[in-house]
Design a protein around this motif. Structure first.
Motif, short mmCIF file in Angstrom:
data_model
loop_
_atom_site.label_atom_id
_atom_site.label_comp_id
_atom_site.label_asym_id
_atom_site.label_seq_id
_atom_site.Cartn_x
_atom_site.Cartn_y
_atom_site.Cartn_z
N THR A 15 0.80 -1.23 0.00
CA THR A 15 0.00 0.00 0.00
C THR A 15 0.83 1.28 0.00
O THR A 15 0.26 2.37 -0.03
CB THR A 15 -0.94 0.03 1.23
N VAL A 16 2.16 1.17 0.03
CA VAL A 16 3.01 2.37 0.05
C VAL A 16 3.93 2.35 -1.16
O VAL A 16 4.64 1.37 -1.40
CB VAL A 16 3.85 2.44 1.35
N VAL A 17 3.91 3.44 -1.93
CA VAL A 17 4.70 3.52 -3.16
C VAL A 17 5.42 4.87 -3.21
O VAL A 17 4.89 5.89 -2.75
CB VAL A 17 3.79 3.32 -4.40
N TYR A 18 6.65 4.84 -3.74
CA TYR A 18 7.43 6.06 -3.95
C TYR A 18 7.60 6.27 -5.45
O TYR A 18 8.00 5.36 -6.17
CB TYR A 18 8.80 5.94 -3.29
N MET A 19 7.30 7.48 -5.91
CA MET A 19 7.34 7.78 -7.34
C MET A 19 8.18 9.02 -7.60
O MET A 19 7.88 10.10 -7.08
CB MET A 19 5.92 8.00 -7.88
N PRO A 20 9.26 8.91 -8.39
CA PRO A 20 10.10 10.07 -8.68
C PRO A 20 9.53 10.92 -9.81
O PRO A 20 8.82 10.41 -10.70
CB PRO A 20 11.43 9.44 -9.10
N SER A 21 9.82 12.20 -9.79
CA SER A 21 9.52 13.11 -10.90
C SER A 21 10.77 13.94 -11.16
O SER A 21 11.07 14.89 -10.43
CB SER A 21 8.34 14.03 -10.57
N THR A 22 11.51 13.53 -12.19
CA THR A 22 12.79 14.19 -12.47
C THR A 22 12.60 15.65 -12.82
O THR A 22 13.35 16.52 -12.38
CB THR A 22 13.52 13.46 -13.61
N ARG A 23 11.58 15.94 -13.64
CA ARG A 23 11.36 17.32 -14.08
C ARG A 23 11.03 18.24 -12.90
O ARG A 23 11.50 19.38 -12.84
CB ARG A 23 10.21 17.34 -15.09
N GLN A 24 10.25 17.76 -11.95
CA GLN A 24 9.87 18.58 -10.80
C GLN A 24 10.87 18.48 -9.66
O GLN A 24 10.83 19.27 -8.72
CB GLN A 24 8.48 18.16 -10.31
N GLY A 25 11.77 17.47 -9.72
CA GLY A 25 12.77 17.32 -8.68
C GLY A 25 12.20 16.89 -7.34
O GLY A 25 12.68 17.32 -6.28
N ILE A 26 11.17 16.03 -7.35
CA ILE A 26 10.55 15.59 -6.11
C ILE A 26 10.33 14.07 -6.14
O ILE A 26 10.33 13.45 -7.21
CB ILE A 26 9.18 16.27 -5.86
N ILE A 27 10.17 13.50 -4.96
CA ILE A 27 9.78 12.11 -4.79
C ILE A 27 8.43 12.12 -4.07
O ILE A 27 8.30 12.72 -3.00
CB ILE A 27 10.79 11.30 -3.96
N THR A 28 7.42 11.47 -4.65
CA THR A 28 6.10 11.42 -4.04
C THR A 28 5.91 10.11 -3.30
O THR A 28 6.09 9.04 -3.87
CB THR A 28 4.99 11.56 -5.10
#
Length: 435
Positions: A171-184
């Motif tokens: 139920t827990v997932v980490y998703m990167p966004s290179t363009r925004q420079g964040i990890i969700t």
């Protein structure tokens, strides 16, 4: 280790029987139906088969039409093939397929999927415009079309970001966004969904690729910012290691990295593996993240191997769980294998240029998956444990390493060395007592 994934074009082709290869004294070949493809070996392996290559899936397994283009993503134990009209899940272990929920009116979109480890939650990225990173990110139940949640606002995610999604639980997932420079960080429970953001240090986020690695208890996370040229034959990176409990971060130079839980003297240790390329050599550094963990600390290892071509760099690290072996995949499709406790370069393999996608098998973390562009087939590469000790003794001629690996893994082939060492130790002890 976290869940690994990758994406590529995939359309299985007509032919095929089970594929396998063996190492030999000269060049070896992979035979698949009427076709034949040569693999060149960088080391004379005599009669010991260091690697095994098995066919994972073919056209009849996935059920995709011959000329139909689709995107392939890998999750823990399965493969999702997404076409213009359907999403098909292939279970690697059970060899079964089933249709996944698919958004209505999406025949002209690019879509990628990521499944939770138990296969119950499906996250999908939907790009309306192929030339834009702007996409819709939503989570649904895999057995229905019931939406669990949707990321708010405009999400800027590339297909690499979707491929590098990490599930730390069901139920827990980490998703990167290179363009925004964040990890969700996304919590997806039936009655409780929440979103929190990790903002790595700015020096880490100014890269082409942003990958996140986590321990299972989420006490440590590592963000790896990577920059590569188009052919991935040169690159650089920066690694940020963060202790969640102490809220402390530090930066380490290195092109690629990964985390792994390794048993050291009867205790599990969280090790950080870092690879880089300098001065014509490929390096592998291994560090223990928490020196205060119970048991004897892991002695840091720093080993290197010569580069096979002038311009090359590490692209991926895969730890073979249950074995003290890690593989480094380079941009020029070389595989380098290292023993992680003593620190020895074991073997190098040059893949044929037909292999255009290489990614970790997140099912058991003991193998690599190779996507073969021309044949449109997926294969698993694993270490042949039956011949591993024999290879170390006969080819590397390293009895010390053979004994150490045999003791740690319980593999056969070094019984005589172990017995000899026990007798020698007993004899020395007896002499000391008499003296």
């Amino acid at each position: 280790m976290g869940n690994s994934a990758s994406a590529s074009d995939f359309s299985p082709e007509k032919s095929s029987e089970t594929t396998s290869f063996q190492s030999g004294t000269k060049t070896e070949a992979v035979t698949e139906g009427p076709k034949r493809n040569t693999l060149s070996w960088e080391r004379d392996c005599n009669d010991f088969r260091f690697l095994k290559l098995d066919l994972v899936c073919k056209r009849s397994d996935i059920g995709v039409h011959d000329e139909e283009r689709c995107l392939l993503s890998v999750y823990r134990g399965g493969i999702v093939a997404t076409t213009k009209a359907a999403a098909i899940l292939y279970d690697i272990c059970q060899h079964t397929i089933r249709q996944l929920p698919y958004p209505v009116g999406s025949h002209h979109r690019d879509i990628l999927h990521s499944l939770s480890p138990d296969g119950k939650i499906l996250i999908r990225w939907i790009w309306e415009d192929k030339n834009s990173d702007s996409c819709l990110v939503e989570a649904i139940r895999a057995d229905s079309n019931t939406q669990l949640g949707q990321l708010p606002g405009t999400n800027m995610c590339s297909k690499y970001d979707a491929a590098y999604t990490v599930w730390v639980s069901n139920t827990v997932v980490y998703m990167p966004s290179t363009r925004q420079g964040i990890i969700t960080r996304w919590l997806l429970e039936e009655d409780n969904t929440s979103i929190s953001l990790i903002r790595p240090l700015s020096t880490v986020t100014r890269h082409d690729r942003l990958r996140v690695h986590l321990t299972k208890d989420e006490r440590w996370w590592v963000v790896n910012g990577q920059t590569f040229n188009g052919r991935r034959t040169s690159g650089s990176g920066l690694i940020q290691v963060h202790n969640v409990v102490k809220n402390e971060s530090k930066q380490i130079p290195g092109t690629v990295c990964c985390l792994g839980e390794v048993e050291v003297y009867d205790h599990k240790k969280t090790l950080l593996f870092i690879s880089d390329a300098k001065n014509g050599r490929l390096s592998l550094k291994i560090q223990q993240l928490d020196p205060q963990a119970p048991g004897k600390p892991f002695e840091e290892v720093d080993i290197s191997a010569p580069m096979r071509v002038r311009e090359d760099c590490p692209w991926m690290l895969v730890l073979f769980e249950g074995l003290p072996i890690i593989a480094i995949v380079t941009g020029n499709y070389f595989l380098h294998f290292f023993e992680i406790h003593i620190g020895v370069h074991l073997f190098s393999q040059k893949l044929d240029m037909d292999t255009c996608k290489v990614f970790g098998d997140s099912d058991d973390s003991q193998s690599l998956l190779l996507y073969r562009h021309r044949r449109k087939t997926l294969h698993r590469v694993s270490v042949n444990t039956e011949d591993l000790i024999g290879y170390i003794r006969q080819v590397l001629q390293n009895d010390t390493l053979a004994s150490a690996v045999a003791i740690r893994t319980g593999l056969p082939g070094a019984e005589d060395i172990i017995i000899h060492d026990m007798h020698a130790q007993y004899k020395d002890t007896a002499i000391d007592q008499l003296g």
